[in-house]
Design an enzyme around this catalytic site. Sequence first.
Site, PDB file in Angstrom:
ATOM      1  N   ALA A  61       0.841  -1.195   0.000  1.00 59.17           N
ATOM      2  CA  ALA A  61       0.000   0.000   0.000  1.00 59.17           C
ATOM      3  C   ALA A  61       0.877   1.246   0.000  1.00 59.17           C
ATOM      4  O   ALA A  61       2.027   1.200   0.452  1.00 59.17           O
ATOM      5  CB  ALA A  61      -0.877  -0.002   1.246  1.00 59.17           C
ATOM      6  N   GLY A 100       0.491  -5.323   0.766  1.00 59.79           N
ATOM      7  CA  GLY A 100      -0.587  -5.455  -0.215  1.00 59.79           C
ATOM      8  C   GLY A 100      -0.098  -6.065  -1.518  1.00 59.79           C
ATOM      9  O   GLY A 100      -0.876  -6.721  -2.235  1.00 59.79           O
ATOM     10  N   GLU A 103      -0.190  -9.665  -0.957  1.00 68.64           N
ATOM     11  CA  GLU A 103      -1.599 -10.068  -0.838  1.00 68.64           C
ATOM     12  C   GLU A 103      -2.249 -10.167  -2.225  1.00 68.64           C
ATOM     13  O   GLU A 103      -3.063 -11.053  -2.478  1.00 68.64           O
ATOM     14  CB  GLU A 103      -2.344  -9.087   0.059  1.00 68.64           C
ATOM     15  CG  GLU A 103      -1.843  -9.170   1.500  1.00 68.64           C
ATOM     16  CD  GLU A 103      -2.541  -8.202   2.415  1.00 68.64           C
ATOM     17  OE1 GLU A 103      -3.498  -8.610   3.081  1.00 68.64           O
ATOM     18  OE2 GLU A 103      -2.147  -7.024   2.454  1.00 68.64           O
ATOM     19  N   GLU A 123       3.174  -5.393   7.378  1.00 72.64           N
ATOM     20  CA  GLU A 123       2.173  -4.447   7.896  1.00 72.64           C
ATOM     21  C   GLU A 123       2.331  -4.194   9.387  1.00 72.64           C
ATOM     22  O   GLU A 123       2.144  -3.079   9.872  1.00 72.64           O
ATOM     23  CB  GLU A 123       0.754  -4.969   7.619  1.00 72.64           C
ATOM     24  CG  GLU A 123       0.307  -4.827   6.175  1.00 72.64           C
ATOM     25  CD  GLU A 123       0.673  -5.998   5.282  1.00 72.64           C
ATOM     26  OE1 GLU A 123       1.596  -6.761   5.632  1.00 72.64           O
ATOM     27  OE2 GLU A 123       0.044  -6.147   4.219  1.00 72.64           O
TER      28      GLU A 123
HETATM   29  C1  LIG Z   1      -5.100  -1.166   3.668  1.00 73.83           C
HETATM   30  C2  LIG Z   1      -3.738  -1.707   3.951  1.00 73.83           C
HETATM   31  C3  LIG Z   1      -3.236  -2.463   2.813  1.00 73.83           C
HETATM   32  C4  LIG Z   1      -2.036  -2.979   2.708  1.00 73.83           C
HETATM   33  C5  LIG Z   1      -1.047  -2.887   3.726  1.00 73.83           C
HETATM   34  C6  LIG Z   1       0.314  -2.573   3.192  1.00 73.83           C
HETATM   35  O1  LIG Z   1       0.677  -2.926   2.121  1.00 73.83           O
HETATM   36  S1  LIG Z   1       1.250  -1.659   4.205  1.00 73.83           S
HETATM   37  C7  LIG Z   1       2.724  -1.403   3.266  1.00 73.83           C
HETATM   38  C8  LIG Z   1       3.570  -2.586   3.353  1.00 73.83           C
HETATM   39  N1  LIG Z   1       4.793  -2.365   2.661  1.00 73.83           N
HETATM   40  C9  LIG Z   1       5.920  -2.074   3.284  1.00 73.83           C
HETATM   41  O2  LIG Z   1       5.976  -1.968   4.481  1.00 73.83           O
HETATM   42  C10 LIG Z   1       7.126  -1.910   2.413  1.00 73.83           C
HETATM   43  C11 LIG Z   1       7.836  -0.644   2.728  1.00 73.83           C
HETATM   44  N2  LIG Z   1       8.974  -0.446   1.868  1.00 73.83           N
HETATM   45  C12 LIG Z   1      10.133  -1.090   2.038  1.00 73.83           C
HETATM   46  O3  LIG Z   1      10.303  -1.952   2.859  1.00 73.83           O
HETATM   47  C13 LIG Z   1      11.251  -0.661   1.143  1.00 73.83           C
HETATM   48  O4  LIG Z   1      10.999   0.630   0.711  1.00 73.83           O
HETATM   49  C14 LIG Z   1      11.465  -1.562  -0.091  1.00 73.83           C
HETATM   50  C15 LIG Z   1      10.207  -1.736  -0.899  1.00 73.83           C
HETATM   51  C16 LIG Z   1      12.006  -2.921   0.362  1.00 73.83           C
HETATM   52  C17 LIG Z   1      12.524  -0.889  -1.010  1.00 73.83           C
HETATM   53  O5  LIG Z   1      13.682  -0.636  -0.241  1.00 73.83           O
HETATM   54  P1  LIG Z   1      14.858   0.304  -0.801  1.00 73.83           P
HETATM   55  O6  LIG Z   1      15.919   0.307   0.248  1.00 73.83           O
HETATM   56  O7  LIG Z   1      15.203  -0.104  -2.159  1.00 73.83           O
HETATM   57  O8  LIG Z   1      14.245   1.747  -0.931  1.00 73.83           O
HETATM   58  P2  LIG Z   1      13.683   2.732   0.172  1.00 73.83           P
HETATM   59  O9  LIG Z   1      13.213   2.008   1.346  1.00 73.83           O
HETATM   60  O10 LIG Z   1      14.659   3.812   0.388  1.00 73.83           O
HETATM   61  O11 LIG Z   1      12.400   3.293  -0.574  1.00 73.83           O
HETATM   62  C18 LIG Z   1      12.522   4.103  -1.734  1.00 73.83           C
HETATM   63  C19 LIG Z   1      11.491   5.200  -1.673  1.00 73.83           C
HETATM   64  O12 LIG Z   1      10.195   4.608  -1.763  1.00 73.83           O
HETATM   65  C20 LIG Z   1       9.390   4.992  -0.667  1.00 73.83           C
HETATM   66  N3  LIG Z   1       8.520   3.859  -0.334  1.00 73.83           N
HETATM   67  C21 LIG Z   1       8.886   2.599  -0.160  1.00 73.83           C
HETATM   68  N4  LIG Z   1       7.826   1.823   0.096  1.00 73.83           N
HETATM   69  C22 LIG Z   1       6.755   2.638   0.060  1.00 73.83           C
HETATM   70  C23 LIG Z   1       5.367   2.431   0.235  1.00 73.83           C
HETATM   71  N5  LIG Z   1       4.860   1.205   0.485  1.00 73.83           N
HETATM   72  N6  LIG Z   1       4.560   3.485   0.161  1.00 73.83           N
HETATM   73  C24 LIG Z   1       5.043   4.724  -0.110  1.00 73.83           C
HETATM   74  N7  LIG Z   1       6.366   4.990  -0.294  1.00 73.83           N
HETATM   75  C25 LIG Z   1       7.197   3.949  -0.206  1.00 73.83           C
HETATM   76  C26 LIG Z   1      10.384   5.305   0.438  1.00 73.83           C
HETATM   77  O13 LIG Z   1       9.823   6.168   1.375  1.00 73.83           O
HETATM   78  C27 LIG Z   1      11.504   5.947  -0.357  1.00 73.83           C
HETATM   79  O14 LIG Z   1      11.110   7.269  -0.604  1.00 73.83           O
HETATM   80  P3  LIG Z   1      12.147   8.466  -0.465  1.00 73.83           P
HETATM   81  O15 LIG Z   1      11.330   9.681  -0.714  1.00 73.83           O
HETATM   82  O16 LIG Z   1      13.200   8.203  -1.474  1.00 73.83           O
HETATM   83  O17 LIG Z   1      12.684   8.394   0.915  1.00 73.83           O
END
Ligand SMILES: CC/C=C\CC(=O)SCCNC(=O)CCNC(=O)[C@H](O)C(C)(C)COP(=O)(O)OP(=O)(O)OC[C@H]1O[C@@H](n2cnc3c(N)ncnc32)[C@H](O)[C@@H]1OP(=O)(O)O
Length: 716
Positions: A61, A100, A103, A123
């Site tokens: 998400a 998500g 999922e 999550e």
């Molecule tokens: C109703 C609820 C439904 C569903 C529940 C969910 O899905 S909750 C979300 C679950 N997902 C996560 O927790 C994943 C979070 N992201 C990560 O773990 C890492 O970002 C990832 C995908 C492994 C990539 O890692 P990497 O080290 O390559 O990059 P970084 O973490 O620096 O991320 C890059 C930029 O993307 C932004 N970002 C990452 N994930 C999300 C996201 N899910 N939503 C929005 N933005 C996301 C992150 O903030 C970085 O942004 P920046 O501006 O460059 O700091």
Amino acid sequence: MAQFTLVSGSVGLITLQNPPVNALSAATRQGIVDMMNKALNDPEVKSVVVCGQNRIFCGGADIKEFGTKISGPPLIPTIHTIEATNKPVVAAIEGSALGGGLELALGCHYRIAHSKARLGLPEVTLGLLPAIGGSQRLPRLIGVPAAIELITTGRHITAAEALQLGLVDHVTRSSTVDEAIKFAQSVEGKSLDSRRISNYPCPHLPDLDAVFEGVMQEVRQKAHGAIAPIACVQAVRAAATLPYLEGMEIERQLMETLFTSSQARALQYTFFAQRAVSRWSMPSGARWDTSMPKPVHKAAVIGLGTMGRGITVALAQAGLSVVAVETQEKQLKEAKLVVSGILERAAQRRGMAPTLAKITYSHDIRAVADVDLVIEAVFEDEALKEKVFQQLSAVCKPGTFLCTNTSSLDVDHLASLTHNPELVVGMHFFAPAHVMKLLEVVYGSKSSPEALATVMQLGKRMGKVSVAVGNCWGFVGNRMLKPYMEQAFYLLEEGATPELVDQALVEFGFPMGVFRMSDLSGTDVYWKIRKEAEPVGASGQEARVRKGLRYSPLGDLLCEQGRFGQKTGQGWYQYDKPGSRVARPDPWVHNFLEEYRARHGLVARRIDHAEVLERCLYSLINEGFRILEEGIAAGPEDIDMIYVFGYGWPKHRGGPMFYASMVGLAKILERLEHYHRAHPDVPFMQPCSLLRKLVTCGSPPVHKWKDVIKKIHSQL
Ligand SMILES: CC/C=C\CC(=O)SCCNC(=O)CCNC(=O)[C@H](O)C(C)(C)COP(=O)(O)OP(=O)(O)OC[C@H]1O[C@@H](n2cnc3c(N)ncnc32)[C@H](O)[C@@H]1OP(=O)(O)O
């Protein structure tokens, strides 16, 4: 936000397109709904492959949308449509499939992953649970115990582990999308009855009640007050005991509670704050995006005590060549054994070869002549560190960065002893240095932006959350700890016991309270620092007023009895034997406190948990505001990440400054004023002017504080 292409004549390829991680924003969800409808309604399309642009399936998400009014279509109905269709749908997983994203993949009939992909339901780390059916499908697919473990920890797993668990059907080293397309074609027209996970019965577990009771107890203990892990267990229990649709309703209800909770807000704040601190800035205006780091191939560590050994391990594990220097032969021998042991065990766990060959040991400081960066980690003694810095400045090649792991000495002073103070930076590690995530990176008044950029990048390479801070006594973490510990001593003087204070802090969410922590790290550590900072003077050891201010000598008096904590078997608690970890309340300490109070005419009163928290935490927070006002930390996120990753501040409370914003700045101010009136001789309780200013400005949310601080600085 999602693209449809017809490939190989019959396969509808749906590509999620929302860089950088293809998060499921409102527009992306709309794209998935539209493109899936198109694919399922197009008679030419016989099978579907879902993938993500730029070799990342989906990061889940869009976390930025949480806390805002969510628009766009929900995904649950679309996932039900995908699962129910008779056209095979294959998820082609590259990069990450998280939350998500996974999922969505679980709603597909097949999952093919690249060998380097990572999968997980993180999550819980955002204060939520997998509520797009993840909590109901995962246990049906991989069984209850494995699902509980993955969902309650939020752990990301490798494709190999996912295959072993049965979470994916196939792992490939070549093009995942091409393989998925070929595979999709091969199953066109075949029955999908056995591929719809929501139809699976949850694998049977004998004595389900006992299993869940045990799991709940374990999860509760580890959660330190976080509510999401508990909800995750409840949701999986629903999967194990109820039909799918009833389980989905429980999942929905649990999510409704979590979604608007302050814990979820705190954890989501932490997610972004952790990333924000890497975008550092210095008061001079130098910034992360305009300062070039220098490459570091070879580094040195000077001093192989506990910290030096941990730092050596962290550097070697980051892939650097390391020169480890220790002048005492016995200590050097012992360090070699310990470092090799840690590296071997870690390599065994990861199934890799240890990086022992990357380390060379020496007892001669001249061995560091050709390294790119040195980390001094000798005993915390000013004269010794001064000597080491002078030597380093003489023996190192031009341009070598000189870093100090000091926790209490002046970085500027050490820099002034070198030929190139611009190359000197503090690297304050936390013990054990190869385990703890936090690295306080301290720039001095002369440190160059290039030096800071280099050290911040090195911290990242070592897997640390590196936070750049200015130079002052105690830097950020220890400086804020001082008022916190002081209040804990005052509470003992006024009638509390170490157990009462610690219990209040543990109930708040700290893994342990201040006295238990002090026993663990050694009560003598801060004793030495206090002796230097607060000399006894003419009024004597027991004096409760020093330099006109309140002082509690309780910690000093305890140390004089040789009670140095866990290592001596006695401290604020008693232990079965030296080194034992089981702390028990000690009648000796209670008696010691009573006698102390009697000697000073102090009458013990009843102290409750609320007072403990207000006095310990608000005085710490007040110091945080001073640090922000002085520009020692660039923003509240920096302070919060230092406390979350270095001092055990509960993540689900976001860090001290975020917590202050949740409590309400006006309330914090009012309580500080109250306590300062009662204790005018305690300057840490005097509300800081930045706090007053923020309250006057209407207590803006934490992400707006920087604007107020900027305004104050521009008016100076
Ligand atoms: C109703 C609820 C439904 C569903 C529940 C969910 O899905 S909750 C979300 C679950 N997902 C996560 O927790 C994943 C979070 N992201 C990560 O773990 C890492 O970002 C990832 C995908 C492994 C990539 O890692 P990497 O080290 O390559 O990059 P970084 O973490 O620096 O991320 C890059 C930029 O993307 C932004 N970002 C990452 N994930 C999300 C996201 N899910 N939503 C929005 N933005 C996301 C992150 O903030 C970085 O942004 P920046 O501006 O460059 O700091």
